[in-house]
Write a protein that holds these residues in place. Structure first.
Motif, short mmCIF file in Angstrom:
data_model
loop_
_atom_site.label_atom_id
_atom_site.label_comp_id
_atom_site.label_asym_id
_atom_site.label_seq_id
_atom_site.Cartn_x
_atom_site.Cartn_y
_atom_site.Cartn_z
N LEU A 1 0.83 -1.20 0.00
CA LEU A 1 0.00 0.00 0.00
C LEU A 1 0.87 1.25 0.00
CD1 LEU A 1 -2.87 1.25 0.29
CD2 LEU A 1 -2.52 1.14 2.77
N PRO A 2 0.79 2.08 -1.05
CA PRO A 2 1.56 3.33 -1.08
C PRO A 2 1.04 4.32 -0.03
CG PRO A 2 0.81 2.70 -3.28
CD PRO A 2 0.06 1.85 -2.31
N ALA A 3 1.88 5.24 0.37
CA ALA A 3 1.50 6.30 1.31
C ALA A 3 0.81 5.73 2.54
CB ALA A 3 0.62 7.33 0.61
N ARG A 4 1.31 4.61 3.03
CA ARG A 4 0.66 3.86 4.11
C ARG A 4 0.60 4.64 5.42
NH1 ARG A 4 5.53 2.76 2.79
NH2 ARG A 4 4.87 1.50 1.01
N HIS A 5 1.57 5.52 5.67
CA HIS A 5 1.59 6.26 6.93
C HIS A 5 1.13 7.71 6.75
CE1 HIS A 5 5.31 7.03 4.85
NE2 HIS A 5 5.68 7.95 5.71
N THR A 6 0.76 8.07 5.53
CA THR A 6 0.29 9.44 5.28
C THR A 6 -1.15 9.42 4.75
OG1 THR A 6 1.37 9.35 3.10
CG2 THR A 6 2.61 10.37 4.90
N ASP A 7 -1.30 9.43 3.43
CA ASP A 7 -2.64 9.57 2.85
C ASP A 7 -3.53 8.36 3.09
OD1 ASP A 7 -1.46 11.85 1.94
OD2 ASP A 7 -1.36 11.25 -0.15
N PHE A 8 -2.96 7.16 3.19
CA PHE A 8 -3.77 5.94 3.33
C PHE A 8 -3.60 5.29 4.70
CE2 PHE A 8 -3.75 6.39 -1.26
CZ PHE A 8 -5.03 5.98 -1.60
N ILE A 9 -3.34 6.08 5.71
CA ILE A 9 -3.18 5.51 7.05
C ILE A 9 -4.49 4.93 7.56
CG2 ILE A 9 -3.68 7.64 8.33
CD1 ILE A 9 -1.31 6.85 10.19
N PHE A 10 -5.62 5.47 7.12
CA PHE A 10 -6.92 4.94 7.54
C PHE A 10 -7.12 3.51 7.06
CE2 PHE A 10 -11.59 4.46 7.13
CZ PHE A 10 -11.96 4.75 8.44
N SER A 11 -6.54 3.17 5.91
CA SER A 11 -6.65 1.81 5.38
C SER A 11 -5.89 0.83 6.26
CB SER A 11 -6.12 1.77 3.95
OG SER A 11 -6.79 2.69 3.12
N PRO B 1 -11.86 10.13 -5.93
CA PRO B 1 -10.61 9.83 -6.64
C PRO B 1 -9.40 10.03 -5.74
CG PRO B 1 -12.02 11.30 -7.91
CD PRO B 1 -12.62 11.22 -6.55
N VAL B 2 -8.33 9.32 -6.05
CA VAL B 2 -7.10 9.43 -5.26
C VAL B 2 -6.55 10.85 -5.36
CG1 VAL B 2 -4.70 8.67 -5.08
CG2 VAL B 2 -6.52 6.99 -5.49
N THR B 3 -6.25 11.43 -4.21
CA THR B 3 -5.64 12.75 -4.16
C THR B 3 -4.83 12.85 -2.89
OG1 THR B 3 -6.07 15.14 -4.27
CG2 THR B 3 -7.64 13.82 -3.01
N GLY B 4 -3.82 13.67 -2.90
CA GLY B 4 -2.90 13.71 -1.77
C GLY B 4 -3.35 14.63 -0.66
N VAL B 5 -4.10 14.09 0.29
CA VAL B 5 -4.52 14.89 1.45
C VAL B 5 -4.45 14.00 2.69
CG1 VAL B 5 -6.97 14.38 1.09
CG2 VAL B 5 -6.32 16.40 2.39
N THR B 6 -3.90 14.54 3.77
CA THR B 6 -3.70 13.76 4.98
C THR B 6 -4.98 13.72 5.82
OG1 THR B 6 -2.88 15.73 6.13
CG2 THR B 6 -1.26 14.27 5.09
N LEU B 7 -5.02 12.77 6.75
CA LEU B 7 -6.12 12.69 7.72
C LEU B 7 -5.71 13.51 8.93
CD1 LEU B 7 -8.86 11.44 8.37
CD2 LEU B 7 -7.69 9.46 9.29
N PRO B 8 -6.41 14.61 9.22
CA PRO B 8 -5.99 15.51 10.31
C PRO B 8 -5.76 14.79 11.63
CG PRO B 8 -7.81 16.47 9.07
CD PRO B 8 -7.64 15.07 8.56
N LEU B 9 -4.65 15.15 12.28
CA LEU B 9 -4.27 14.66 13.60
C LEU B 9 -3.81 13.20 13.62
CD1 LEU B 9 -7.19 16.22 15.69
CD2 LEU B 9 -4.85 17.07 15.54
N ILE B 10 -3.98 12.48 12.51
CA ILE B 10 -3.64 11.06 12.49
C ILE B 10 -2.50 10.76 11.53
CG2 ILE B 10 -4.51 8.78 11.82
CD1 ILE B 10 -7.08 9.39 13.18
N SER B 11 -2.56 11.26 10.30
CA SER B 11 -1.53 10.97 9.32
C SER B 11 -0.18 11.56 9.71
CB SER B 11 -1.93 11.52 7.95
OG SER B 11 -3.04 10.84 7.42
#
Length: 377
Positions: free
Chosen positions: A268-278, A342-352
């Protein structure tokens, strides 16, 4: 007699209002979950690339401490100072955004030019605009509260400030941040009482700008195509969405266990940033995702209450702009992780993972806490 005078004086003294502790509790719980998940999702990657499994944990911890310090300062500063400095803060951030567009030395990461390097320190000016724009809009509108419905005095300047800020961010090829900032500005305009026909026109202009931004960039068209049918390009544009689905789906009700997820093993790309929720969904399951969604819902709800109960128009509009930015960004990130957007580069506030994002989010929490202790209850 002295006792009666003391009692009378005490009766005239207004009780000191307390800040919204439930709002702060939600924010701190999300921060704690985020630090745990950053470590869980990044330690394999950190071991491979940095030869230190704790690299991202230590970095996130450092940013969290800086953010908590900024939150405390934002909480202690008198609201009159925010109002007085609104234009100055906005001009500084606007200058940084213009520099980001004009400079030819800005590194492009993930298709966007977001990072400004100053010495050994790097940050994202677009993140700072999530505070600066609500400040300047709140100041402009509150100073002209009787002319909000006027086209030239109330509508055009607010539209211009919002459009200029979002436009400069869009020129950095950062569509997601532009949408967050523009969305926060739109909510402020709506809550301030801008006339509905003007708001409809503004929304239409925003949609047209998004369509144009997508059509002018090939990678965005690929992302839209992959969003409609990720399996049409499973190893290309659809790869992130498919891997995110696999991570979320494999978590089931309770997850595979904290630290036991397999998607972070470079699948999973961006596992600790954009896709940390996954990753969170895989390791903590549906129940873990539900807890995070409930915490964000409570955070946003309490933030809206802070805005509604604020004792003056400036504080109210500033609060609604800040909590709108947090809410819109949360919605986009969760939508991307679940494939609803669609996939876009945005973090999950306070978590990513992300220094500027975390520090700015905590500063916004501090400002909202500041406003909450000056509410008309």
């Amino acid at each position: 007699m002295p006792e009666k005078k003391a009692l009378a004086a005490a009766g005239k003294t207004k009780p000191k209002r307390k800040p919204d502790w439930s709002f702060l509790a939600c924010a701190m719980l999300l921060l704690g979950i985020g630090i745990i998940m950053v470590f869980s999702s990044s330690h394999y990657f950190a071991s491979y690339d940095y030869e230190d499994p704790y690299f991202f944990l230590k970095e996130q911890g450092k940013f969290a401490l800086i953010g908590l310090f900024c939150m405390f300062l934002a909480y202690k500063v008198n609201m009159r100072a925010y109002r007085k400095l609104s234009y100055s803060v906005y001009v500084v951030i606007l200058g940084l955004l213009i520099f980001m567009v004009a400079s030819s030395n800005i590194e492009t990461i993930g298709g966007a030019q977001r990072w400004l390097q100053i010495g050994g320190f790097s940050f994202q000016p677009s993140e700072l605009s999530k505070i600066a724009l609500p400040m300047v809009l709140a100041k402009w509108i509150s100073d002209r509260r009787d002319s909000v419905e006027d086209f030239k005095i109330g509508f055009l300047p607010t539209l211009g400030l919002t459009g200029l800020t979002a436009g400069l961010i869009l020129l950095q090829k950062d569509l997601s941040s532009a949408i967050v900032v523009a969305g926060a500005g739109f909510v402020i305009m709506f809550c301030a009482g801008v006339r509905i026909p003007y708001l409809i026109g503004t929304f239409g202009l925003g949609i047209m700008a998004c369509v144009a931004a997508i059509m002018l960039e090939g990678f965005r068209i690929e992302r839209i195509t992959a969003w409609l049918d990720p399996r049409s390009d499973p190893l290309g544009a659809g790869y992130q969405t498919i891997q995110s689905w696999l991570a979320l789906g494999s978590g089931g009700l309770t997850g595979v266990g904290l630290g036991n997820g397999g998607s972070k093993w470079f699948y999973l790309p961006a596992r600790h940033t954009d896709f940390i929720f996954s990753v969170l969904g895989e390791e903590l399951g549906f129940l873990g995702c539900l807890v995070v969604i409930i915490l964000f819902t409570l955070l946003i709800w309490r933030g809206v209450l802070i805005a509604v109960r604020a004792k003056d128009l400036y504080s109210s509009l500033l609060a609604i702009g800040l909590i709108s930015a947090i809410g819109i960004q949360t919605f986009i990130n969760l939508g991307v992780s679940t494939g609803l957007l669609p996939v876009t580069g945005v973090t999950l506030p306070l978590i990513s993972y992300g220094g500027t994002s975390l520090v700015v989010s905590l500063t916004m929490i501090g400002i909202l806490m500041n406003i909450s202790r000056r509410t008309a209850r």
